[in-house]
Design a protein around this motif. Structure first.
Motif, PDB file in Angstrom:
ATOM      1  N   GLY A   1      -7.006   5.758   0.566  1.00  0.00           N
ATOM      2  CA  GLY A   1      -6.122   6.633   1.328  1.00  0.00           C
ATOM      3  C   GLY A   1      -5.729   7.879   0.563  1.00  0.00           C
ATOM      4  O   GLY A   1      -4.572   8.310   0.610  1.00  0.00           O
TER       5      GLY A   1
ATOM      6  N   ASN B   1       1.385   3.912  -3.299  1.00  0.00           N
ATOM      7  CA  ASN B   1       0.806   5.247  -3.180  1.00  0.00           C
ATOM      8  C   ASN B   1       1.793   6.315  -2.741  1.00  0.00           C
ATOM      9  O   ASN B   1       1.947   7.338  -3.411  1.00  0.00           O
TER      10      ASN B   1
ATOM     11  N   ASN C   1      -3.683  10.662   2.135  1.00  0.00           N
ATOM     12  CA  ASN C   1      -2.234  10.513   2.266  1.00  0.00           C
ATOM     13  C   ASN C   1      -1.502  10.742   0.948  1.00  0.00           C
ATOM     14  O   ASN C   1      -0.365  11.182   0.919  1.00  0.00           O
TER      15      ASN C   1
ATOM     16  N   THR D   1      -4.891   7.392   8.780  1.00  0.00           N
ATOM     17  CA  THR D   1      -6.077   6.808   8.144  1.00  0.00           C
ATOM     18  C   THR D   1      -6.962   6.041   9.143  1.00  0.00           C
ATOM     19  O   THR D   1      -8.186   6.230   9.134  1.00  0.00           O
TER      20      THR D   1
ATOM     21  N   VAL E   1       0.839  -1.210   0.000  1.00  0.00           N
ATOM     22  CA  VAL E   1       0.000   0.000   0.000  1.00  0.00           C
ATOM     23  C   VAL E   1       0.870   1.255   0.000  1.00  0.00           C
ATOM     24  O   VAL E   1       0.588   2.223  -0.724  1.00  0.00           O
ATOM     25  N   HIS E   2       1.917   1.245   0.794  1.00  0.00           N
ATOM     26  CA  HIS E   2       2.805   2.405   0.839  1.00  0.00           C
ATOM     27  C   HIS E   2       3.523   2.597  -0.487  1.00  0.00           C
ATOM     28  O   HIS E   2       3.591   3.699  -1.025  1.00  0.00           O
TER      29      HIS E   2
ATOM     30  N   SER F   1       3.354  10.853   3.793  1.00  0.00           N
ATOM     31  CA  SER F   1       2.358   9.985   3.175  1.00  0.00           C
ATOM     32  C   SER F   1       2.356   8.604   3.835  1.00  0.00           C
ATOM     33  O   SER F   1       1.299   8.079   4.191  1.00  0.00           O
TER      34      SER F   1
ATOM     35  N   TYR G   1      -0.680   6.891   6.087  1.00  0.00           N
ATOM     36  CA  TYR G   1      -1.308   5.577   5.897  1.00  0.00           C
ATOM     37  C   TYR G   1      -1.286   4.773   7.186  1.00  0.00           C
ATOM     38  O   TYR G   1      -2.242   4.106   7.551  1.00  0.00           O
ATOM     39  N   LYS G   2      -0.161   4.840   7.890  1.00  0.00           N
ATOM     40  CA  LYS G   2       0.006   4.003   9.072  1.00  0.00           C
ATOM     41  C   LYS G   2      -0.802   4.519  10.260  1.00  0.00           C
ATOM     42  O   LYS G   2      -1.474   3.753  10.938  1.00  0.00           O
TER      43      LYS G   2
END
Lengths: 460, 460, 460
Positions: B344, B289, B347, B330, B285-286, B322, B326-327
């Motif tokens: 997200g 994005n 972010n 969110t 995910v990181h 960002s 997310y961590k």
């Protein structure tokens, strides 16, 4: 099983054909092909005028190459991945597309060079010939869509030999003899490729194809791979239609018209895809294919003053007939006319191509100096002669469509019978749409693939 | 089940809306849209000066179209595939992205044309309007990311109608009234799209969304499809930010700054993704994005003399906030503020967009003729007037951010309530993130998909 | 398990290295890097002559940036997805490719700037430096292919630090000291990257790698993802080889030659892939890799008057030796020389690179003013001096190859030993080719992946 494996064994057939073809190509290129003035170290400099620095910027490379690369992506990624929708035919879709495109672009360079005029016995090549060769290749890949899953790579190469040759002849008749406009190839590429392919698949009719029916469909991820092809075709179609127009406003206008036609086509596609389904659900087959019909349908008129308004109407119509074709016409073509059209090329290239030809004829017939000003002769070459007669221009466009249909159907018929010879290692009816016949697969045995258990797993 | 199937049935709703919208678009295009001088057969030639050959090369097509195509790829492949990360929502991600983008670019052409100035009652179109329409479409797709999996295609089209309209108004206020710089759209595209979408998803809050929780995650291959989107967005972001800057050094510099910002952002993303995981493992995910945040964050200052040094600092910061967003942020936004942000976007577009606006304001305030020389007026339009005041320029940039936030939140609020009406066939809480609702799937029954057994298979 | 998990834990190692490297990069960029004249607001305008409007069009951005973007796609999509063929290493293939490329392009900008000449103590950047940095990055990614699946991201970053540095030195020796031609990098990129990587993997030899053997192969969909990489590399290779040639005919000719070389190579690849298989089946490994060898092999001679005829012969040879290499040489290299070459870079970059260097030397030695006219000095820089000696030119080309091989082998040896230190969290022999070590995966436990049951499912 062993008999079948033998009959489709490519070990000698494919290498022999590939090597012979490539050796012939190399010999002919050696004898006949030369750099054109823009690619030749001596000629480019010899032709340069005073101001050296600027002149290099004027090389046609800078004005055609970005279009070429977009077209190239459509040919190799667009067509290649669009056909990966079948659950067990992804290797062949991308791979055979790759093979026959790589062959066709070389063969097309020669055939188009022969037919369109040699320079002191030599064929001149540069970025424009590269685009034209890719265009010709496109029509072969359209035909490939009709026979997808039912032909060996050797058959496909043989088909390409004939189709490229006839394409060049038809293109010559249209563009040089009839003076037709067809920059984006509604007629030369789409109509020709579609009806050629449909006739080939008609001749190769397989009454027992339903033995492979369980493989003639998609699975979840194969549909996503196919969308890669769709989206690339959709995005770069403006580049395709404008790639070989005249510089300046015609090229700019063609890209713009195509962009609007495709956008309108996409809304029509989603609308009619939901409408023809009892539960209102969208069908990936429609989205993957019909949304592209708008690009096909402005392939002739795109460079004309069609206006965004006109382009959107054409695109909307194209998307509509394409979805309806997939839903209602394709099953009839198969059951009544025995035309087994794997990808539905009649709906994506056939009908929209004919629509594009008609739109082109009408738009030509309506052209006038009042609308185009001095730009008229930059779109219609015969306007330069001063004897501009838009009605006869429209008539020649209509004749061009008829010629194309005739050439395609006749060529497809002959080629179909040639491909019917039992020497090419075509797949048996029980093993169509199956990569395992022609591709080494780790952990996969051929007979495993067809079992219901395997099918179950594939669907996950 | 039958009730639900009925309530989400698109058979009438979607075709009706698509057809009505496209007919309205076609009528308005017919009445209002004209080719601009660079795409018009008559006008292009009328405006040409003596040296005919050269002039065709000067058509803006050759200087904007490659950028347009890169932007086009970002809109359709980039956004479309980035959102395929969900295990059972790939068709909808790419497909609805395709539909609402095809609608939005047409609608945006009209709205931006209305607002930014008509020519004798007509909207002029060409490659620059194509880029601007794609930009506006981008902000709709950002908002789509927030509501992904929880909305019907009809809702998405309705959202696009309102969002595009408000985008055009906000853009007009910023660029024309406040004279703001925002070539890459940190404010107009990213901040606007993000906060608009976040407000919409807040209004559409679903308390029982955890009933679809098992589908709100990725599987192995869906993450790879998403990486196609990520990488294309990352690669072409330099083209995005530079697509509508002035020609020459500003365009070149913008591409360069964005390239360095993204490279630094990528290292920050990998660093913090590993750091925030107890086992030091990277999170897709990181990577998918946050690595893009560097492009967002130089969307305003990219055309200025930010220097590679400055760009890398901004990119590094953007990637860092960002990943941390997310961590840590969110989950809080969801639990405390009831903002269910599927992709997200806060972010990737929200915080980096605000950062980009601030960086733009500061860089504007620091601009001087000493650094820019005669190039100053080519970046800051009001420097031409001679009354150059960098501090007030920076102030107007800051005001632009505030206006954008206000417009986005207000617009999202109103649009959210409109989308809440129970007439659009939105999915029930039990069937969010599920293609089966809106797509015909071979070999798949709707109720099969949600079972743990199916889940097991999907993960393989 | 816990010991292994700890030993490969990236939580401190990777963030620390990434952050330190990026901080060093930012500091060095701040101290040393400046916009070049085409990207600098002040300089671009200062250098402009009278006719302002035209001049902006002459910015090198418009003549290099489309090539840059194609190269960029090859680096991030091409290399990244080509390596996703492994069944359980897709995240790492695309992801680590992304990470080390983002680092390498920044580091390369500095190293190439240092070595190739600074301007008053500053490194000047613009689109040409962006292309060159991407080129250098390419050689690192080639080496990555040899060690794919057997290295931690920390090892890869350390390898990139050394390889980029040595690449810049070797490139300087070849291009500046020996005056070699190598626009497409047959020597500087492919030969260097391949033999560097082969030496590294030799030093890192793992006697027990067969414990991970079941994961060192592809599954159906992973092979399709890899084809995305292949096709993009294939399509854009003409842009790669021509990206930094002189403007005008050399750039045009290079693209054309590469296009024909690749087409011929593809036919050779299909031919020999079927020929070397007992059942005549095609192998995806060959199609994915050997079909690209034609681009590698005209990397030096592509800008010369190689002719399409010559290009096709070279491409055909390259495809042939590449397939034969995969079939017969790679197993021997592993068993006899202990070189575990995951992607077979020796067959795609090593041998074709050497072939390209030899073809370049021969073509140089055959060059004459009779063939090139005034264009001679635009291809061979030292022809400007008037003391044109093609034989010595060919000799210097051959020396360049020898230097490259020496530098690559020596550099790989040293770097290999550095990478052997047990501090980088390299995967154990039992867990090579496994994403689960470094990536968070939903619904997947590490130990689950290696079971035969899992394997079975993966193959479906």
């Amino acid at each position: 099983m062993s008999t079948m494996a033998e009959s489709t064994n490519m070990r000698l057939r494919l290498p022999l054909l590939c090597i012979i073809l490539e050796v012939i190509l190399i010999i002919l290129f050696g004898a006949l092909v030369e750099y054109n003035d823009d690619t030749h170290a001596k000629m480019w400099n010899a032709n340069k005028s005073h101001s050296a620095t600027r002149d290099d910027y004027e090389n046609e490379f800078y004005y055609r190459y970005p279009s070429f690369q977009d077209v190239h992506v459509m040919i190799f990624v667009g067509f290649g991945f669009l056909m990966t929708f079948l659950q067990r035919y992804g290797f062949s879709s991308v791979g055979f597309n790759f093979l026959i495109a790589a062959f066709s672009l070389q063969w097309a360079t020669l055939m188009q060079g022969f037919v369109h005029g040699m320079h002191h016995g030599k064929i001149h090549v540069g970025v424009t010939s590269m685009i034209n060769a890719d265009f010709c290749t496109g029509s072969v890949l359209i035909s490939f869509g009709a026979v997808l899953g039912k032909t060996s790579p050797v058959q496909l190469l043989v088909m390409a030999i004939f189709e490229v040759t006839l394409f060049a002849v038809n293109e010559f008749i249209l563009l040089s003899m009839l003076g037709a406009n067809d920059a984006g190839g509604s007629m030369t590429i789409h109509t020709f490729g579609a009806y050629f392919g449909l006739m080939v698949t008609r001749v190769l009719y397989r009454p027992n194809l339903d033995k492979s029916k369980h493989r003639n469909s998609s699975v979840y991820h194969s549909d996503l791979f196919a969308m890669i092809g769709t989206i690339y075709l959709w995005m770069f179609w403006p580049s395709f239609n404008s790639a070989i127009t005249n510089y300046g406003d015609p090229q700019h206008r063609t890209a713009l018209n195509t962009y609007y036609s495709l956008a309108a086509c996409t809304l029509a596609t989603f609308a009619f895809s939901a409408l023809v389904n009892p539960e209102g659900k969208l069908d990936m087959v429609h989205i993957q294919n019909a949304a592209l019909a708008g690009g096909v349908a402005v392939g002739t008129a795109g460079e004309m003053m069609l206006t965004p308004f006109g382009s959107m109407i054409v695109g909307f119509l194209a998307g509509t007939i394409s979805v309806l074709g997939y839903k209602y016409l394709t099953p009839v073509l198969e059951s009544k006319l025995k035309i087994q059209d794997t990808c539905g090329i009649h709906n994506l290239h056939g009908m929209p191509g004919v629509l594009g030809a008609v739109v082109g004829a009408v738009t030509s017939a309506l052209a006038s100096p009042g609308v185009y000003g001095h730009g008229l002769q930059r779109v219609f070459a015969d306007a330069e002669t001063g004897k501009w007669n838009p009605q006869s221009r429209g008539g020649f466009q209509a004749i061009s469509l008829a010629v194309t249909l005739g050439m395609a159907l006749f060529g497809g018929l002959v080629t179909g019978f040639i491909l019917k010879l039992p020497i090419y290692g075509a797949p048996p009816d029980t093993h169509c749409f199956e990569d395992g016949l022609y591709w080494e697969e780790e952990g996969h045995e051929l007979n495993e693939v067809a079992t219901p258990n395997e099918m179950e797993k594939l669907n996950s």
